[in-house]
Design a protein around this motif. Structure first.
Motif, PDB file in Angstrom:
ATOM      1  N   VAL A 155      46.169  35.809  50.691  1.00 15.03           N
ATOM      2  CA  VAL A 155      47.520  36.285  50.376  1.00 15.03           C
ATOM      3  C   VAL A 155      47.481  37.785  50.578  1.00 15.03           C
ATOM      4  CG1 VAL A 155      49.505  36.497  48.720  1.00 15.03           C
ATOM      5  CG2 VAL A 155      47.936  34.417  48.690  1.00 15.03           C
ATOM      6  N   ALA A 156      48.476  38.374  51.663  1.00 17.49           N
ATOM      7  CA  ALA A 156      48.547  39.504  51.870  1.00 17.49           C
ATOM      8  C   ALA A 156      49.607  40.060  50.588  1.00 17.49           C
ATOM      9  CB  ALA A 156      48.950  39.877  53.032  1.00 17.49           C
ATOM     10  N   SER A 157      49.076  41.057  49.781  1.00 21.53           N
ATOM     11  CA  SER A 157      49.864  41.387  48.737  1.00 21.53           C
ATOM     12  C   SER A 157      50.038  42.928  48.608  1.00 21.53           C
ATOM     13  CB  SER A 157      48.937  40.955  47.451  1.00 21.53           C
ATOM     14  OG  SER A 157      49.695  41.554  46.201  1.00 21.53           O
ATOM     15  N   TYR A 158      51.080  43.348  48.456  1.00 21.03           N
ATOM     16  CA  TYR A 158      51.813  44.613  48.365  1.00 21.03           C
ATOM     17  C   TYR A 158      52.001  45.125  46.910  1.00 21.03           C
ATOM     18  CZ  TYR A 158      54.496  48.846  48.578  1.00 21.03           C
ATOM     19  OH  TYR A 158      55.127  50.148  48.532  1.00 21.03           O
ATOM     20  N   ARG A 159      51.187  46.146  46.340  1.00 21.64           N
ATOM     21  CA  ARG A 159      51.002  46.346  44.869  1.00 21.64           C
ATOM     22  C   ARG A 159      51.439  47.799  44.930  1.00 21.64           C
ATOM     23  NH1 ARG A 159      45.262  43.482  42.845  1.00 21.64           N
ATOM     24  NH2 ARG A 159      45.903  41.338  43.811  1.00 21.64           N
ATOM     25  N   GLY A 160      52.881  47.946  44.934  1.00 23.74           N
ATOM     26  CA  GLY A 160      53.513  49.237  44.658  1.00 23.74           C
ATOM     27  C   GLY A 160      53.253  50.456  45.809  1.00 23.74           C
ATOM     28  N   ASN A 161      53.230  51.357  45.430  1.00 31.01           N
ATOM     29  CA  ASN A 161      52.539  52.720  46.265  1.00 31.01           C
ATOM     30  C   ASN A 161      51.188  52.493  46.917  1.00 31.01           C
ATOM     31  OD1 ASN A 161      55.451  53.555  45.906  1.00 31.01           O
ATOM     32  ND2 ASN A 161      54.797  54.534  44.175  1.00 31.01           N
ATOM     33  N   GLU A 162      50.796  51.289  47.165  1.00 33.65           N
ATOM     34  CA  GLU A 162      49.422  51.384  47.835  1.00 33.65           C
ATOM     35  C   GLU A 162      49.322  50.586  49.106  1.00 33.65           C
ATOM     36  OE1 GLU A 162      46.883  49.923  44.836  1.00 33.65           O
ATOM     37  OE2 GLU A 162      47.340  51.349  43.226  1.00 33.65           O
ATOM     38  N   PRO A 163      48.561  50.771  49.765  1.00 39.12           N
ATOM     39  CA  PRO A 163      48.420  49.800  51.065  1.00 39.12           C
ATOM     40  C   PRO A 163      47.892  48.400  50.498  1.00 39.12           C
ATOM     41  CG  PRO A 163      46.978  51.683  51.426  1.00 39.12           C
ATOM     42  CD  PRO A 163      47.383  51.692  49.817  1.00 39.12           C
ATOM     43  N   ASN A 164      48.652  47.487  51.563  1.00 40.24           N
ATOM     44  CA  ASN A 164      48.392  45.988  51.226  1.00 40.24           C
ATOM     45  C   ASN A 164      46.721  45.605  51.092  1.00 40.24           C
ATOM     46  OD1 ASN A 164      51.037  45.697  52.028  1.00 40.24           O
ATOM     47  ND2 ASN A 164      50.823  43.830  53.156  1.00 40.24           N
ATOM     48  N   VAL A 165      46.724  44.662  50.026  1.00 38.47           N
ATOM     49  CA  VAL A 165      45.424  43.983  49.768  1.00 38.47           C
ATOM     50  C   VAL A 165      45.516  42.495  50.262  1.00 38.47           C
ATOM     51  CG1 VAL A 165      44.516  45.687  48.166  1.00 38.47           C
ATOM     52  CG2 VAL A 165      45.774  43.673  47.328  1.00 38.47           C
ATOM     53  N   ILE A 166      44.227  41.820  50.511  1.00 37.52           N
ATOM     54  CA  ILE A 166      44.281  40.486  50.450  1.00 37.52           C
ATOM     55  C   ILE A 166      43.498  39.773  49.299  1.00 37.52           C
ATOM     56  CG2 ILE A 166      43.567  38.668  51.879  1.00 37.52           C
ATOM     57  CD1 ILE A 166      43.351  40.689  54.373  1.00 37.52           C
ATOM     58  N   ALA A 167      44.273  39.119  48.608  1.00 39.27           N
ATOM     59  CA  ALA A 167      43.742  38.212  47.365  1.00 39.27           C
ATOM     60  C   ALA A 167      43.327  36.952  47.958  1.00 39.27           C
ATOM     61  CB  ALA A 167      45.097  38.087  46.147  1.00 39.27           C
ATOM     62  N   GLY A 168      41.934  36.795  47.542  1.00 38.58           N
ATOM     63  CA  GLY A 168      41.226  35.402  48.322  1.00 38.58           C
ATOM     64  C   GLY A 168      41.283  34.418  46.992  1.00 38.58           C
ATOM     65  N   TYR A 169      41.566  33.094  47.363  1.00 36.48           N
ATOM     66  CA  TYR A 169      41.178  32.297  46.231  1.00 36.48           C
ATOM     67  C   TYR A 169      40.333  30.976  46.936  1.00 36.48           C
ATOM     68  CZ  TYR A 169      44.797  34.728  44.278  1.00 36.48           C
ATOM     69  OH  TYR A 169      45.755  35.738  43.274  1.00 36.48           O
ATOM     70  N   SER A 170      39.611  30.514  46.192  1.00 35.27           N
ATOM     71  CA  SER A 170      38.670  29.282  46.302  1.00 35.27           C
ATOM     72  C   SER A 170      39.430  27.935  45.844  1.00 35.27           C
ATOM     73  CB  SER A 170      37.346  29.298  46.010  1.00 35.27           C
ATOM     74  OG  SER A 170      36.553  28.099  46.368  1.00 35.27           O
ATOM     75  N   ALA A 171      39.963  27.052  46.542  1.00 29.02           N
ATOM     76  CA  ALA A 171      40.782  25.949  46.100  1.00 29.02           C
ATOM     77  C   ALA A 171      39.687  24.899  45.812  1.00 29.02           C
ATOM     78  CB  ALA A 171      41.799  25.569  47.035  1.00 29.02           C
ATOM     79  N   SER A 172      39.845  24.242  44.723  1.00 32.68           N
ATOM     80  CA  SER A 172      39.026  23.077  44.338  1.00 32.68           C
ATOM     81  C   SER A 172      39.763  21.702  44.864  1.00 32.68           C
ATOM     82  CB  SER A 172      38.777  22.808  43.004  1.00 32.68           C
ATOM     83  OG  SER A 172      39.810  22.636  42.057  1.00 32.68           O
ATOM     84  N   SER A 173      39.101  20.734  44.560  1.00 35.94           N
ATOM     85  CA  SER A 173      39.952  19.334  45.129  1.00 35.94           C
ATOM     86  C   SER A 173      40.902  18.812  44.427  1.00 35.94           C
ATOM     87  CB  SER A 173      38.734  18.114  44.994  1.00 35.94           C
ATOM     88  OG  SER A 173      38.089  18.000  43.698  1.00 35.94           O
ATOM     89  N   ASN A 174      41.150  19.399  43.046  1.00 36.85           N
ATOM     90  CA  ASN A 174      42.396  19.168  42.427  1.00 36.85           C
ATOM     91  C   ASN A 174      43.465  20.423  42.557  1.00 36.85           C
ATOM     92  OD1 ASN A 174      41.349  21.442  40.849  1.00 36.85           O
ATOM     93  ND2 ASN A 174      41.488  20.015  38.842  1.00 36.85           N
ATOM     94  N   GLY A 175      43.320  21.221  43.431  1.00 37.07           N
ATOM     95  CA  GLY A 175      43.942  22.484  43.908  1.00 37.07           C
ATOM     96  C   GLY A 175      44.129  23.711  42.745  1.00 37.07           C
ATOM     97  N   ALA A 176      43.232  23.376  41.722  1.00 40.27           N
ATOM     98  CA  ALA A 176      42.940  24.731  40.923  1.00 40.27           C
ATOM     99  C   ALA A 176      42.212  25.964  41.855  1.00 40.27           C
ATOM    100  CB  ALA A 176      41.668  24.467  39.681  1.00 40.27           C
ATOM    101  N   LEU A 177      42.766  27.222  41.486  1.00 37.38           N
ATOM    102  CA  LEU A 177      42.140  28.348  42.359  1.00 37.38           C
ATOM    103  C   LEU A 177      41.190  29.334  41.552  1.00 37.38           C
ATOM    104  CD1 LEU A 177      45.739  29.580  44.053  1.00 37.38           C
ATOM    105  CD2 LEU A 177      43.886  27.785  44.738  1.00 37.38           C
ATOM    106  N   THR A 178      40.297  29.593  41.986  1.00 41.39           N
ATOM    107  CA  THR A 178      39.238  30.449  41.713  1.00 41.39           C
ATOM    108  C   THR A 178      39.200  31.832  42.615  1.00 41.39           C
ATOM    109  OG1 THR A 178      38.216  28.876  40.811  1.00 41.39           O
ATOM    110  CG2 THR A 178      37.026  30.953  40.970  1.00 41.39           C
ATOM    111  N   PRO A 179      39.272  33.112  42.014  1.00 43.44           N
ATOM    112  CA  PRO A 179      39.222  34.230  42.914  1.00 43.44           C
ATOM    113  C   PRO A 179      37.741  34.353  43.618  1.00 43.44           C
ATOM    114  CG  PRO A 179      39.746  34.967  40.665  1.00 43.44           C
ATOM    115  CD  PRO A 179      39.453  33.456  40.659  1.00 43.44           C
ATOM    116  N   ILE A 180      37.967  34.443  45.027  1.00 44.88           N
ATOM    117  CA  ILE A 180      36.702  34.612  45.881  1.00 44.88           C
ATOM    118  C   ILE A 180      36.074  36.063  45.383  1.00 44.88           C
ATOM    119  CG2 ILE A 180      35.930  35.075  47.968  1.00 44.88           C
ATOM    120  CD1 ILE A 180      38.366  33.616  49.168  1.00 44.88           C
ATOM    121  N   PRO A 181      34.597  35.887  45.374  1.00 44.98           N
ATOM    122  CA  PRO A 181      33.950  37.111  45.058  1.00 44.98           C
ATOM    123  C   PRO A 181      34.191  38.250  45.988  1.00 44.98           C
ATOM    124  CG  PRO A 181      32.374  35.255  44.977  1.00 44.98           C
ATOM    125  CD  PRO A 181      33.637  34.740  45.620  1.00 44.98           C
TER     126      PRO A 181
END
Length: 393
Positions: free
Chosen positions: A44-70
Motif C-alpha cells: 500500500v502506497a501511503s501518504y503520511r502528512g508532510n512526508e514523502p510516500n512510503v510503501i507499507a508491505g504485508y504478508s497475507a496468510s491463508s485466512n487473510g490475516a496480515l503481518t507486516p513484512i520485515p
C-alpha cells in the motif's frame, strides 16, 4: 544473485516462491505451517502528512490475516504500482516529472530499489503517470501518462528480468483523458486489451489496444455497440472495464441523457471480443444487474473469472460473472466505506483500500460465502494505491 521468480499467469495469477521455507519444522505441524505460509504480499502506497510516500508491505496468510513484512514501511516515494511476480514497478509521487521505479520483491516480500526510468523517452514532457499494468506474462509494462499537450499516451516498456531495467518500446496516443482510476486489462489471448471511461456523462470512450510480438501496445480502431437503454434514457455511457481469462469484458454502464446523467442506477454489461478485437454485447437494460455503487472508482475480476468486484464512493459489492451470460447479483454492500482501489489474490481474498477512512479491508469471498478476514479492517495512514502479489497459482 537473486533468482528470478517463476511467472505462472497474469495479474492476480502471477506468482513468486513462497517464503514458507524460512519457517522451522519445530514451529508447528505441517497443517499449521501451511496455514501460516503467506499466500500473497500486499503493498500500500501511503501518504503520511508532510512526508514523502512510503510503501507499507504485508504478508497475507491463508485466512487473510496480515503481518507486516520485515523492513516495512519502505521509504520510497511511489504512487501507482504494478507487480509481475519479480518486481514492483511504481510511478514517482508527486507526479511532477515522474519516473518509473523498479523495486525487487525479495523472498520474504521485502522491497529493494533497483533502478528508475523516465516515464517518457521521446516527444512531449510527461506531467503525470498513472494506470500502470503488465501484460499477462509480466514481460512488458505499460504506463498511461499525461503529457504537456493535454494528450494521454500509453508508453510501452520491455522488462529486463535479469536487471529490472525498462527498455522503451514506444507510445500509443490515447487522446481522450480517462479518470486516473480507469484500469486497462488484457483478455486471455494477451493480444487485446481494453479501457473504458466516461466524464460527467458528456464524453466516453472504449479504447481497444493490440499488443505486438515485440510487446509494443498500439491503440486500434475497434467497433463496439452499446446496450439497449430503458425508456426515457437516451444512451448508456461505458465507465470502467475489466476482462476475464477468456475473451469477455465486463463494463459498467451509466444511463445518460447527454449532457446529463439520467436517473437510474449504474448497471453491468458483458461484452465478447472477436478475433479482430472488436466488442459486441447482447446486454440490455432488462438483463443487466444494477449496482449499489453509483460513483464507481474501481472494478476487478477474480482469477477464476467467476466473481466481479465493484468499488466506489458507496462501498463495495460483488457480482457473479459467467462468461458471455448476463452478470448476476451476489452480495449487497460488504462495506459502506468509500473504496478507491482493490485487487484479488489467488486464494479467494479481496484487498481494498479506503482513502477517506484510512482503512485496508480484507475479505474472503467464494461463489457461495463471503466474510471479512481476521483483523480487517486495518488502520493505515493515508492509503493511496494498492498492489497485490499472489504467491500461489
Amino acid at each position: 544473485m537473486f533468482k528470478p521468480f517463476t511467472i505462472l499467469c497474469l495479474g492476480a495469477a502471477l506468482s513468486v516462491p513462497s517464503a514458507s521455507a524460512q519457517l522451522s519444522p519445530s514451529t508447528g505441524s505441517q497443517s499449521d505451517l501451511m496455514s501460516r505460509s503467506p499466500v500473497a504480499y500486499v503493498y500500500v502506497a501511503s501518504y503520511r502528512g508532510n512526508e514523502p510516500n512510503v510503501i507499507a508491505g504485508y504478508s497475507a496468510s491463508s485466512n487473510g490475516a496480515l503481518t507486516p513484512i520485515p523492513g516495512s514501511p519502505f521509504r520510497r516515494n511511489i504512487g501507482p504500482m504494478a507487480v509481475n511476480g519479480q518486481y514492483l514497478m511504481g510511478a514517482k509521487a508527486p507526479n511532477n516529472h515522474p519516473k518509473i521505479y523498479t523495486l525487487q520483491i525479495g523472498p520474504d516480500g521485502a522491497l529493494t530499489y533497483v533502478t528508475s526510468t523516465p516515464c517518457v523517452q521521446t516527444g512531449n514532457q510527461c506531467l503525470a503517470a498513472f494506470n500502470l499494468f503488465f501484460d499477462r506474462t509480466g514481460s512488458d509494462l505499460y504506463v498511461m501518462e499525461l503529457n504537456d499537450s493535454d494528450q494521454t499516451n500509453t508508453a510501452s516498456f520491455a522488462v529486463d528480468k535479469s536487471s529490472g531495467s525498462l527498455n522503451y518500446l514506444g507510445d500509443a496516443i490515447t487522446g481522450t483523458l480517462p479518470n486516473d482510476s480507469a484500469g486497462t486489462s488484457f483478455i486471455g489471448d494477451n493480444e487485446y486489451a481494453y479501457l473504458a471511461s466516461e466524464d460527467d456523462c458528456m464524453y466516453y470512450t472504449i479504447d481497444g489496444f493490440q499488443r505486438e510480438a515485440s510487446g509494443l501496445l498500439n491503440l486500434i480502431n475497434i467497433q463496439f455497440n452499446l446496450p439497449t437503454p430503458p425508456p426515457g434514457v437516451s444512451i448508456y455511457y461505458p465507465d470502467l472495464a475489466v476482462t476475464d481469462h477468456a475473451n469477455h469484458v465486463a463494463i459498467l454502464e451509466q444511463p445518460t441523457n447527454a449532457p446529463e446523467c439520467a436517473s437510474g442506477p449504474v448497471q453491468l454489461a458483458v461484452y465478447t471480443a472477436d478475433a479482430s478485437g472488436n466488442l459486441h454485447t447482447k446486454s440490455t437494460y432488462k438483463n443487466m444487474p444494477a449496482s449499489l455503487i453509483q460513483n464507481p472508482n474501481d472494478m476487478k475480476m477474480s482469477p477464476s473469472g467467476r466473481l466481479l468486484a465493484v468499488g466506489g464512493q458507496q462501498g463495495l459489492q460483488i457480482f457473479h460473472f459467467n462468461g458471455a451470460n448476463p452478470i448476476r447479483h451476489y452480495t449487497g454492500l460488504l462495506t459502506s466505506a468509500p473504496i478507491a482501489q482493490m485487487f484479488w489474490d489467488n486464494n479467494n481474498h479481496l484487498y481494498a483500500i479506503s482513502q477517506s477512512s484510512g482503512k485496508l479491508y480484507v475479505f474472503t469471498i467464494t461463489a457461495t460465502e463471503h466474510q471479512q478476514a481476521q483483523g480487517s479492517p486495518h488502520a493505515i495512514s493515508g492509503p493511496q494505491y494498492i498492489a497485490v502479489q499472489p504467491l500461489t497459482h
